[in-house]
Design a protein around this motif. Structure first.
Motif, PDB file in Angstrom:
ATOM      1  N   TYR A 222     -31.333  80.188  60.464  1.00 58.90           N
ATOM      2  CA  TYR A 222     -32.268  81.319  60.329  1.00 58.90           C
ATOM      3  C   TYR A 222     -31.504  82.595  60.034  1.00 58.90           C
ATOM      4  CZ  TYR A 222     -35.756  78.337  62.620  1.00 58.90           C
ATOM      5  OH  TYR A 222     -36.631  77.334  62.930  1.00 58.90           O
ATOM      6  N   LEU A 223     -32.215  83.611  59.558  1.00 59.87           N
ATOM      7  CA  LEU A 223     -31.615  84.943  59.390  1.00 59.87           C
ATOM      8  C   LEU A 223     -31.587  85.636  60.755  1.00 59.87           C
ATOM      9  CD1 LEU A 223     -33.356  86.401  56.184  1.00 59.87           C
ATOM     10  CD2 LEU A 223     -31.163  85.231  56.328  1.00 59.87           C
ATOM     11  N   VAL A 329     -33.540  75.988  50.509  1.00 66.20           N
ATOM     12  CA  VAL A 329     -33.669  77.421  50.816  1.00 66.20           C
ATOM     13  C   VAL A 329     -35.165  77.704  50.849  1.00 66.20           C
ATOM     14  CG1 VAL A 329     -33.132  79.772  50.082  1.00 66.20           C
ATOM     15  CG2 VAL A 329     -31.484  77.923  49.643  1.00 66.20           C
ATOM     16  N   ASP A 330     -35.676  78.148  51.989  1.00 70.54           N
ATOM     17  CA  ASP A 330     -37.115  78.332  52.173  1.00 70.54           C
ATOM     18  C   ASP A 330     -37.441  79.813  52.342  1.00 70.54           C
ATOM     19  OD1 ASP A 330     -39.754  78.299  52.889  1.00 70.54           O
ATOM     20  OD2 ASP A 330     -39.497  77.121  54.734  1.00 70.54           O
ATOM     21  N   CYS A 331     -38.204  80.374  51.375  1.00 65.46           N
ATOM     22  CA  CYS A 331     -38.532  81.807  51.453  1.00 65.46           C
ATOM     23  C   CYS A 331     -39.556  82.099  52.557  1.00 65.46           C
ATOM     24  CB  CYS A 331     -39.047  82.318  50.107  1.00 65.46           C
ATOM     25  SG  CYS A 331     -40.760  81.849  49.762  1.00 65.46           S
ATOM     26  N   LYS A 372     -28.708  70.769  54.933  1.00 68.94           N
ATOM     27  CA  LYS A 372     -28.900  72.065  55.594  1.00 68.94           C
ATOM     28  C   LYS A 372     -30.136  72.740  55.024  1.00 68.94           C
ATOM     29  CE  LYS A 372     -24.107  73.197  56.726  1.00 68.94           C
ATOM     30  NZ  LYS A 372     -22.988  74.130  56.505  1.00 68.94           N
ATOM     31  N   CYS A 373     -30.890  73.415  55.910  1.00 70.96           N
ATOM     32  CA  CYS A 373     -32.041  74.191  55.453  1.00 70.96           C
ATOM     33  C   CYS A 373     -31.823  75.645  55.853  1.00 70.96           C
ATOM     34  CB  CYS A 373     -33.326  73.655  56.093  1.00 70.96           C
ATOM     35  SG  CYS A 373     -34.755  74.693  55.738  1.00 70.96           S
ATOM     36  N   PHE A 374     -31.830  76.528  54.873  1.00 74.16           N
ATOM     37  CA  PHE A 374     -31.651  77.965  55.107  1.00 74.16           C
ATOM     38  C   PHE A 374     -33.027  78.629  55.075  1.00 74.16           C
ATOM     39  CE2 PHE A 374     -27.792  76.274  53.367  1.00 74.16           C
ATOM     40  CZ  PHE A 374     -26.760  76.965  53.981  1.00 74.16           C
TER      41      PHE A 374
END
Length: 678
Positions: A222-223, A329-331, A372-374
């Motif tokens: 996560y950010l 990469v999920d917005c 990996k999922c960002f």
């Protein structure tokens, strides 16, 4: 997806070779369940093989004897085409033979087809011609958890058909745990039975079969603080993965065509200067507006030493499996339909995803190895997301659906068995619009021939009305072209980096002062006459050759519909270049008003528009010819929300008086009692 052969000769050896899909060991259980129960609910994560293998199991088990076929529905045309191609390859046949697909404006099936993949909307349309869907022995509704409008309608229809066809088998496949809800829906009756009797009935009606998915561990990152601009952050994350992470392709979820196109361009430029052990990066777009051929590029293996980056809408969330993805990469957003019954305007609005969707997206990274999922949002934001988004049926313009149901002979649409009933104001707004379009009479019965023909045409009701009214305005050929050009899905214009101004000057060559629809007509006419359908003509004029070729094919199909109704279509495409041209232009604009009167707006002193109800501020989209131009009154084809603004696209100038002339039931003059005020 592993390559393997599931021929019957293989099945006795049920020990599991490493490359085998998880579903193989469930084959006998599945076939027994489908044989025994009217409804089988299959729960399985994406990647378990349910979409590609269940139809093959059924075909091998004899469900296609007596000329019957197996139908598999998908919510999206991309999935219907890609899965069909995959299954045809596994079966070893040419697409369109034993395995085929059918999507709007494209039918690749034949008399030999035994397994047919199609969009759920098309199967609903098939029921217009064949109300009991008697050609099908089994209908599999795939990705039912997405709860698209057409999926929900199809489930209601299948429940109705089952009462007349106890031999029909229904398989519902879902990636989430909504299985109980689906089973309860098919078992539900309107009588006053005791709970234990209802439970016993449910046990007889169906069974839930669970398959484990084949997934590897996925790290979810996560950010630390929210991103100001998720598009910029997505591009930056892609470059970081490309320069710092190991092998594997990247899948990026964004919300729509414009974001995806600009991301593809930005990544191409930035990656050129990036220092990576990979020689190159190959960014590719994936969204519904692309042609089938363009969508297929994302499934190709990238050249050696190249990392593939697919920028996609939520199309890639389920059903469509792209091999080689190790990073997601999920917005955190998705564009959802939102219909406002007060204004009569349906927008596509970027909305935070649900937890279920976020989990689906992350799962795409663990298909072939650990991934990996960002997530481009904070963990705190994730916790506040809803579990699921509301079904599309509860937030959509229901006019197309009500029209279809009426045409299917379901007169009392309010009593139709919906999985989740839509709000009553949406239903009454749909009935009101269809009455104003002339598709329903004052008793809400389908009018003939107008209403039944509108239901049969493969375009939405407003466009169907303009097409059927065009003969009386002497502009049928032109309206056919406009209908094809607005149904095509992709942008007619294209430009490479730095060519924006040259493209604008090309557009001016075709521009019609009256607006976008007439400009599209000019483009099409030039393409089929001067351009002789040549790619070179398109290249010189910054036109999209593939989109225009598809428009030619769609126009031919719409023409066939009209000819089937006994409506003669003139051959001439080009308006006569004489004094009558101005008159012809007015006829086209009047004709458009007969269908799109509900999408009317008035220009304000500041250059924005307001819809007739006055509640919504609208802006001409920058791609529209009406952008920064004057026009008192306009009609528009579609609405979209981007950031703070609501944009209208495909805009045409009209006269205020035409609204009262062609839709007196819908509008009132200030002071009258009902309808929006003009």
């Amino acid at each position: 997806m592993a390559d393997f052969d599931l021929a019957s000769s293989f099945i006795p050896a049920l020990h599991k070779p490493a490359g085998l899909l998880p579903i193989a060991k469930h084959r006998e259980n599945l076939l027994y369940a489908i044989e025994t129960y009217p409804v089988t609910i299959v729960i399985g994560q994406t990647g378990s093989g349910k979409t590609t293998q269940i139809p093959q199991f059924l075909e091998q088990a004899g469900w296609c004897s007596d000329g019957k076929i197996i139908g598999v529905t998908q919510p999206r045309r991309v999935a219907a085409t890609t899965v069909a191609l995959r299954v045809a390859e596994e079966v070893g046949c040419e697409i369109g033979k034993e395995v085929g697909f059918s999507i709007r404006f494209e039918d690749v099936t034949s008399s030999a087809t035994r397994i047919k993949f199609l969009t759920d909307g098309l199967l609903v349309r098939e029921a217009l011609v064949n109300p009991l869907l008697s050609r099908y022995s089994v209908i599999m509704v795939d990705e039912a958890h997405e709860r698209s409008v057409n999926t929900d309608i199809l489930l209601g229809l299948l429940k109705k058909i089952r009462r007349k066809r106890p031999d029909l088998r229904i398989v519902i496949s879902s990636a989430t745990l909504q299985a109980e809800e689906f089973l309860e829906f098919f078992s539900r009756t309107n009588d006053d039975k005791k709970p234990e009797e209802k439970e016993a009935e449910q046990d007889k009606m169906g069974i839930i079969v669970s398959l484990e998915g084949r997934t590897y561990p996925i790290d979810v990152l996560y950010l630390e603080s929210p991103a100001e601009n998720y598009l910029e952050k997505a591009i930056e994350t892609v470059i970081n993965i490309h320069t710092q992470e190991g092998e594997g392709d990247i899948l990026v979820f964004l919300t729509g065509r414009e974001e995806i196109d600009s991301a593809v361009q930005a990544v191409s430029e930035r990656a050129a200067g990036a220092d990576s052990r990979y020689d190159a990066i190959q960014p590719l777009p994936l969204y519904a507006g692309l042609s089938t051929e363009q969508q297929m590029y994302v499934f190709d293996k990238p050249p050696e030493g190249t990392r593939k980056v697919v920028f996609s809408t939520n199309i890639a969330e389920a059903s469509v499996t792209i091999d080689g993805i190790a990073f997601v990469v999920d917005c955190g957003f998705v564009k959802l339909r939102a219909y406002n019954p007060e204004t009569g305007i349906e927008t596509l609005t970027a909305t935070p995803v649900s937890k279920a969707s976020a989990a689906q997206r992350a799962g795409r990274a663990g298909r072939t190895k650990p991934g990996k999922c960002f997530r481009l949002f904070t963990e705190q934001s994730f916790e506040s997301l809803p579990e699921n988004n509301a079904p599309e049926l509860q937030r959509s313009n229901l006019a197309p659906i009500v029209l279809q149901l009426k045409a299917l002979g379901i007169d009392n649409v309010v009593r139709f068995e919906f999985l989740s009933p839509p709000p009553s104001e949406l239903m009454s707004k749909a009935l009101e619009l269809l009455y104003a379009l002339g598709a329903l009479d004052e008793y809400a019965k389908l009018t003939r021939p107008l209403g039944s023909r509108m239901a049969e045409l493969a375009v939405e009701p407003m466009m169907a009305k303009t097409l059927l009214a065009a003969s009386s305005f002497d502009c049928l050929g032109e309206m056919l072209t406009i209908a094809a050009m607005t149904s095509v899905g992709g942008s007619v214009w294209f430009h490479h980096e730095g060519e924006q101004r040259r493209m604008e000057s090309s557009r001016r060559k075709f521009a019609a002062d009256e607006g976008d629809q007439l400009t599209l007509l000019n483009v099409y006419t030039a393409f089929v006459t001067k351009g002789k359908k040549e790619a070179r003509f398109c290249h010189e004029n910054h036109l999209n050759y593939k989109v225009l070729t598809r428009a030619v094919s769609i126009r031919a199909q719409l023409r066939r519909y009209l000819e089937r109704f006994g409506i003669a279509v003139p051959d001439t495409l080009q308006a006569k270049a004489d004094a009558s041209t101005a008159n012809k232009t007015e006829q086209i604009r009047r004709c458009l008003t007969t269908g799109y009167f509900a999408h009317a707006a008035q220009m304000q002193p500041d250059g924005s528009f307001r819809n007739v109800g006055g509640g919504t501020v609208l802006h001409a989209h920058p791609s529209s010819l009406m952008f920064n131009r004057k026009a008192d009154w306009v009609i528009f084809h579609e609405v979209m929300e981007t950031g703070e603004k609501t944009f209208i696209r495909d805009v045409t100038k009209i006269e205020k008086g035409w609204l009262m002339e062609y839709a007196p039931e819908y509008y009132k003059v200030a002071g009258a009692r009902s309808g929006p005020e003009i």
